[in-house]
Design a protein around this motif. Structure first.
Motif, PDB file in Angstrom:
ATOM      1  N   THR A   1       0.853  -1.182   0.000  1.00 50.90           N
ATOM      2  CA  THR A   1       0.000   0.000   0.000  1.00 50.90           C
ATOM      3  C   THR A   1       0.888   1.230   0.000  1.00 50.90           C
ATOM      4  N   TYR A   2       0.690   2.088  -0.990  1.00 54.60           N
ATOM      5  CA  TYR A   2       1.432   3.334  -1.114  1.00 54.60           C
ATOM      6  C   TYR A   2       0.527   4.476  -0.656  1.00 54.60           C
ATOM      7  N   VAL A   3       0.941   5.186   0.381  1.00 50.17           N
ATOM      8  CA  VAL A   3       0.210   6.359   0.867  1.00 50.17           C
ATOM      9  C   VAL A   3       1.062   7.556   0.457  1.00 50.17           C
ATOM     10  N   TYR A   4       0.482   8.464  -0.333  1.00 49.32           N
ATOM     11  CA  TYR A   4       1.306   9.481  -0.971  1.00 49.32           C
ATOM     12  C   TYR A   4       0.629  10.846  -1.060  1.00 49.32           C
ATOM     13  N   GLU A   5       1.472  11.831  -1.308  1.00 48.54           N
ATOM     14  CA  GLU A   5       1.058  13.175  -1.688  1.00 48.54           C
ATOM     15  C   GLU A   5       1.683  13.436  -3.046  1.00 48.54           C
ATOM     16  N   THR A   6       1.141  14.395  -3.788  1.00 47.27           N
ATOM     17  CA  THR A   6       1.608  14.608  -5.150  1.00 47.27           C
ATOM     18  C   THR A   6       2.147  16.012  -5.372  1.00 47.27           C
ATOM     19  N   GLU A   7       2.971  16.098  -6.399  1.00 42.56           N
ATOM     20  CA  GLU A   7       3.524  17.378  -6.838  1.00 42.56           C
ATOM     21  C   GLU A   7       3.646  17.307  -8.360  1.00 42.56           C
ATOM     22  N   GLU A   8       3.224  18.356  -9.041  1.00 38.02           N
ATOM     23  CA  GLU A   8       3.327  18.409 -10.498  1.00 38.02           C
ATOM     24  C   GLU A   8       4.636  19.085 -10.887  1.00 38.02           C
ATOM     25  N   ARG A   9       5.343  18.484 -11.848  1.00 38.48           N
ATOM     26  CA  ARG A   9       6.563  19.088 -12.401  1.00 38.48           C
ATOM     27  C   ARG A   9       6.551  18.871 -13.905  1.00 38.48           C
ATOM     28  N   GLY A  10       6.149  19.884 -14.630  1.00 37.68           N
ATOM     29  CA  GLY A  10       6.079  19.769 -16.084  1.00 37.68           C
ATOM     30  C   GLY A  10       5.086  18.696 -16.491  1.00 37.68           C
ATOM     31  N   ASP A  11       5.544  17.721 -17.272  1.00 37.61           N
ATOM     32  CA  ASP A  11       4.659  16.659 -17.751  1.00 37.61           C
ATOM     33  C   ASP A  11       4.688  15.420 -16.865  1.00 37.61           C
ATOM     34  N   GLN A  12       5.219  15.545 -15.677  1.00 36.82           N
ATOM     35  CA  GLN A  12       5.263  14.394 -14.780  1.00 36.82           C
ATOM     36  C   GLN A  12       4.644  14.718 -13.436  1.00 36.82           C
ATOM     37  N   ARG A  13       4.265  13.683 -12.739  1.00 30.29           N
ATOM     38  CA  ARG A  13       3.678  13.820 -11.414  1.00 30.29           C
ATOM     39  C   ARG A  13       4.574  13.064 -10.443  1.00 30.29           C
ATOM     40  N   ILE A  14       4.961  13.714  -9.378  1.00 26.65           N
ATOM     41  CA  ILE A  14       5.829  13.124  -8.360  1.00 26.65           C
ATOM     42  C   ILE A  14       4.959  12.653  -7.202  1.00 26.65           C
ATOM     43  N   LEU A  15       5.099  11.377  -6.841  1.00 23.87           N
ATOM     44  CA  LEU A  15       4.388  10.819  -5.690  1.00 23.87           C
ATOM     45  C   LEU A  15       5.425  10.575  -4.600  1.00 23.87           C
ATOM     46  N   THR A  16       5.228  11.162  -3.429  1.00 23.01           N
ATOM     47  CA  THR A  16       6.130  10.928  -2.303  1.00 23.01           C
ATOM     48  C   THR A  16       5.298  10.507  -1.101  1.00 23.01           C
ATOM     49  N   GLY A  17       5.857   9.621  -0.326  1.00 23.95           N
ATOM     50  CA  GLY A  17       5.142   9.168   0.860  1.00 23.95           C
ATOM     51  C   GLY A  17       5.800   7.962   1.478  1.00 23.95           C
ATOM     52  N   ARG A  18       4.973   7.101   2.036  1.00 24.08           N
ATOM     53  CA  ARG A  18       5.452   5.878   2.693  1.00 24.08           C
ATOM     54  C   ARG A  18       4.662   4.685   2.168  1.00 24.08           C
ATOM     55  N   HIS A  19       5.325   3.546   2.156  1.00 23.56           N
ATOM     56  CA  HIS A  19       4.623   2.326   1.755  1.00 23.56           C
ATOM     57  C   HIS A  19       4.481   1.427   2.968  1.00 23.56           C
ATOM     58  N   TYR A  20       3.433   0.657   2.941  1.00 18.66           N
ATOM     59  CA  TYR A  20       3.121  -0.207   4.083  1.00 18.66           C
ATOM     60  C   TYR A  20       2.950  -1.628   3.605  1.00 18.66           C
ATOM     61  N   PRO A  21       3.428  -2.568   4.368  1.00 20.76           N
ATOM     62  CA  PRO A  21       3.463  -2.592   5.830  1.00 20.76           C
ATOM     63  C   PRO A  21       4.745  -2.079   6.476  1.00 20.76           C
ATOM     64  N   THR A  22       5.818  -1.753   5.727  1.00 18.17           N
ATOM     65  CA  THR A  22       7.079  -1.387   6.380  1.00 18.17           C
ATOM     66  C   THR A  22       7.141   0.057   6.858  1.00 18.17           C
ATOM     67  N   GLY A  23       6.434   0.968   6.195  1.00 15.31           N
ATOM     68  CA  GLY A  23       6.486   2.379   6.564  1.00 15.31           C
ATOM     69  C   GLY A  23       7.670   3.117   5.963  1.00 15.31           C
ATOM     70  N   ALA A  24       8.446   2.472   5.082  1.00 11.08           N
ATOM     71  CA  ALA A  24       9.604   3.114   4.456  1.00 11.08           C
ATOM     72  C   ALA A  24       9.149   4.175   3.455  1.00 11.08           C
ATOM     73  N   ARG A  25       9.996   5.154   3.236  1.00 10.39           N
ATOM     74  CA  ARG A  25       9.687   6.251   2.315  1.00 10.39           C
ATOM     75  C   ARG A  25       9.888   5.830   0.862  1.00 10.39           C
ATOM     76  N   PHE A  26       9.183   6.535  -0.032  1.00 11.61           N
ATOM     77  CA  PHE A  26       9.386   6.321  -1.459  1.00 11.61           C
ATOM     78  C   PHE A  26       9.221   7.637  -2.201  1.00 11.61           C
ATOM     79  N   ARG A  27       9.743   7.650  -3.417  1.00 12.13           N
ATOM     80  CA  ARG A  27       9.567   8.761  -4.358  1.00 12.13           C
ATOM     81  C   ARG A  27       9.381   8.132  -5.722  1.00 12.13           C
ATOM     82  N   LEU A  28       8.210   8.344  -6.303  1.00 13.01           N
ATOM     83  CA  LEU A  28       7.881   7.760  -7.594  1.00 13.01           C
ATOM     84  C   LEU A  28       7.512   8.859  -8.572  1.00 13.01           C
ATOM     85  N   VAL A  29       7.813   8.628  -9.840  1.00  6.57           N
ATOM     86  CA  VAL A  29       7.474   9.570 -10.904  1.00  6.57           C
ATOM     87  C   VAL A  29       6.487   8.892 -11.845  1.00  6.57           C
ATOM     88  N   VAL A  30       5.379   9.576 -12.124  1.00  7.61           N
ATOM     89  CA  VAL A  30       4.378   9.074 -13.070  1.00  7.61           C
ATOM     90  C   VAL A  30       4.533   9.890 -14.347  1.00  7.61           C
TER      91      VAL A  30
END
Length: 95
Positions: free
Chosen positions: A32-61
């Motif tokens: 499960t990815y729990v995230y907030e978003t940020e727009e940068r040009g033609d991409q969307r940045i998803l940052t947050g934490r994934h569960y069950p571990t709670g570790a951070r992530f940064r993904l680009v859509v």
């Protein structure tokens, strides 16, 4: 009392803006990815934490793909690999 009546409409206007920044989530491969978003040009940045571990992530859509880093591991999958409704929501927001 008058001040409270004056400020009430201002708080009502602010509430939808704060609701838009509330964390969202999706699932992929049992994570499960729990995230907030940020727009940068033609991409969307998803940052947050994934569960069950709670570790951070940064993904680009971008261009229908999700890529990035999660807990020191490279992540890459098609946006269509996640729940169809959630994928469409992310896709529309990234245009």
């Amino acid at each position: 009392m008058k001040a409270a009546l004056f400020l009430a409409p201002l708080f009502a206007l602010a509430m939808p803006a704060s609701a838009d920044t509330a964390p969202q989530q999706f699932e992929h491969n049992g994570i499960t990815y729990v995230y907030e978003t940020e727009e940068r040009g033609d991409q969307r940045i998803l940052t947050g934490r994934h569960y069950p571990t709670g570790a951070r992530f940064r993904l680009v859509v971008r261009d229908g793909r999700v890529t990035g880093r999660m807990n020191g591991t490279t992540v890459s999958f098609r946006l269509s690999d996640i729940d169809e409704a959630r994928a469409e929501e992310i896709r529309l927001a990234s245009r």
